[in-house]
Design an enzyme around this catalytic site. Structure first.
Site, PDB file in Angstrom:
ATOM      1  N   GLU A   1     -62.242  51.053  76.827  1.00 45.75           N
ATOM      2  CA  GLU A   1     -63.333  51.982  76.505  1.00 45.75           C
ATOM      3  C   GLU A   1     -64.119  51.535  75.278  1.00 45.75           C
ATOM      4  O   GLU A   1     -65.302  51.823  75.161  1.00 45.75           O
ATOM      5  CB  GLU A   1     -62.814  53.408  76.343  1.00 45.75           C
ATOM      6  CG  GLU A   1     -62.055  53.676  75.068  1.00 45.75           C
ATOM      7  CD  GLU A   1     -61.480  55.068  74.983  1.00 45.75           C
ATOM      8  OE1 GLU A   1     -61.242  55.536  73.858  1.00 45.75           O
ATOM      9  OE2 GLU A   1     -61.251  55.701  76.031  1.00 45.75           O
TER      10      GLU A   1
ATOM     11  N   GLY B   1     -55.527  50.440  79.992  1.00 51.15           N
ATOM     12  CA  GLY B   1     -55.199  51.302  78.865  1.00 51.15           C
ATOM     13  C   GLY B   1     -56.467  51.831  78.221  1.00 51.15           C
ATOM     14  O   GLY B   1     -57.519  51.908  78.847  1.00 51.15           O
ATOM     15  N   ARG B   2     -56.367  52.196  76.941  1.00 50.07           N
ATOM     16  CA  ARG B   2     -57.534  52.738  76.251  1.00 50.07           C
ATOM     17  C   ARG B   2     -58.433  51.666  75.653  1.00 50.07           C
ATOM     18  O   ARG B   2     -59.585  51.935  75.322  1.00 50.07           O
ATOM     19  CB  ARG B   2     -57.097  53.726  75.170  1.00 50.07           C
ATOM     20  CG  ARG B   2     -56.656  55.041  75.777  1.00 50.07           C
ATOM     21  CD  ARG B   2     -56.538  56.153  74.758  1.00 50.07           C
ATOM     22  NE  ARG B   2     -55.382  55.957  73.902  1.00 50.07           N
ATOM     23  CZ  ARG B   2     -55.444  55.969  72.569  1.00 50.07           C
ATOM     24  NH1 ARG B   2     -56.571  56.162  71.945  1.00 50.07           N
ATOM     25  NH2 ARG B   2     -54.350  55.797  71.863  1.00 50.07           N
TER      26      ARG B   2
ATOM     27  N   CYS C   1     -56.352  48.922  86.204  1.00 49.97           N
ATOM     28  CA  CYS C   1     -56.414  50.268  85.629  1.00 49.97           C
ATOM     29  C   CYS C   1     -57.785  50.537  84.995  1.00 49.97           C
ATOM     30  O   CYS C   1     -58.799  50.453  85.653  1.00 49.97           O
ATOM     31  CB  CYS C   1     -55.257  50.426  84.637  1.00 49.97           C
ATOM     32  SG  CYS C   1     -54.897  52.116  84.163  1.00 49.97           S
ATOM     33  N   HIS C   2     -57.822  50.832  83.696  1.00 48.63           N
ATOM     34  CA  HIS C   2     -59.067  51.089  82.992  1.00 48.63           C
ATOM     35  C   HIS C   2     -59.806  49.807  82.609  1.00 48.63           C
ATOM     36  O   HIS C   2     -60.928  49.868  82.120  1.00 48.63           O
ATOM     37  CB  HIS C   2     -58.804  51.929  81.735  1.00 48.63           C
ATOM     38  CG  HIS C   2     -58.489  53.362  82.025  1.00 48.63           C
ATOM     39  ND1 HIS C   2     -57.265  53.760  82.521  1.00 48.63           N
ATOM     40  CD2 HIS C   2     -59.227  54.485  81.892  1.00 48.63           C
ATOM     41  CE1 HIS C   2     -57.263  55.071  82.685  1.00 48.63           C
ATOM     42  NE2 HIS C   2     -58.447  55.541  82.310  1.00 48.63           N
TER      43      HIS C   2
ATOM     44  N   TYR D   1     -57.902  52.708  88.120  1.00 52.77           N
ATOM     45  CA  TYR D   1     -57.238  53.987  87.950  1.00 52.77           C
ATOM     46  C   TYR D   1     -58.194  55.041  88.509  1.00 52.77           C
ATOM     47  O   TYR D   1     -59.402  54.961  88.276  1.00 52.77           O
ATOM     48  CB  TYR D   1     -56.924  54.233  86.461  1.00 52.77           C
ATOM     49  CG  TYR D   1     -56.089  55.455  86.260  1.00 52.77           C
ATOM     50  CD1 TYR D   1     -54.748  55.462  86.637  1.00 52.77           C
ATOM     51  CD2 TYR D   1     -56.634  56.614  85.733  1.00 52.77           C
ATOM     52  CE1 TYR D   1     -53.972  56.599  86.488  1.00 52.77           C
ATOM     53  CE2 TYR D   1     -55.864  57.751  85.576  1.00 52.77           C
ATOM     54  CZ  TYR D   1     -54.534  57.740  85.954  1.00 52.77           C
ATOM     55  OH  TYR D   1     -53.773  58.877  85.809  1.00 52.77           O
TER      56      TYR D   1
END
Length: 191
Positions: free
Chosen positions: A91, A87-88, A117-118, A137
């Protein structure tokens, strides 16, 4: 009972937090879900990412997920494995020096690590993918390459294992992702 450290944060992908957390508890692991700057009982907001035919995933509000352990109480040597949600959240989580040190511990001790994923963005920031084969991802693929890893383009429901590391592109891979992590943890499930 084996302990798993589960790293997540605000606007993590909903399925990539809820489902692996519950699956790992289901098979009997003591799973500590943590987020920097939060403590046991705090909640994080999640986001649902879906693949609806657009050039990238769509994002919708997810559930609130209650953390069951305090980040500041983590003693990394007490854990047998690490799972990093996507997800976010990755980051900004990758900007936290303590997060990067936790990740480095699992690689220096060759303990099982699963990232989806992320979540791989945390691995690239920690400098642990050089010379490794892994997936993520697809939009994270260039980061893997820049960090010295060898990006593997696999189906969205697949998992890739390289030594102590299992990675997957996104939440459709949960069955294979968790199955491979369980193997790394030494688990056997008899049906």
């Amino acid at each position: 009972m084996k302990k798993v450290l589960f790293l997540t944060g605000d606007f993590t992908e909903d399925y990539e937090t809820m489902v692996p957390f519950q699956m790992l508890e289901m098979v009997g692991y003591d799973v500590h879900a943590v987020c920097p700057d939060k403590k046991k009982g705090d909640s994080i907001k999640t986001a649902i990412h879906d693949f609806e035919g657009d050039q990238t995933y769509t994002e919708k509000p997810g559930h609130n997920f209650v953390l069951n352990y305090s980040f500041d109480a983590v003693k990394v040597e007490d854990y047998d494995g690490l799972v990093i949600a996507g997800g976010r959240a990755p980051e900004y989580l990758r900007l936290n020096p303590k997060v990067l040190e936790l990740v480095k511990h699992f690689f220096s001790t060759n303990k099982p690590v699963a990232a989806i994923c992320h979540g791989i963005q945390i691995l690239t920031a920690a400098g642990v993918v050089k010379g490794r084969k892994l997936t993520a991802y697809p939009a994270v693929g260039p980061e893997v390459t820049l960090a010295g890893g060898e990006f593997q383009s696999i189906p969205v429901d697949g998992a890739y294992v390289d030594g102590n590391l299992v990675t997957s592109p996104a939440w459709p891979a949960h069955p294979s992702f968790i199955r491979e992590f369980l193997k790394l943890m030494g688990a056997t499930i008899k049906i």
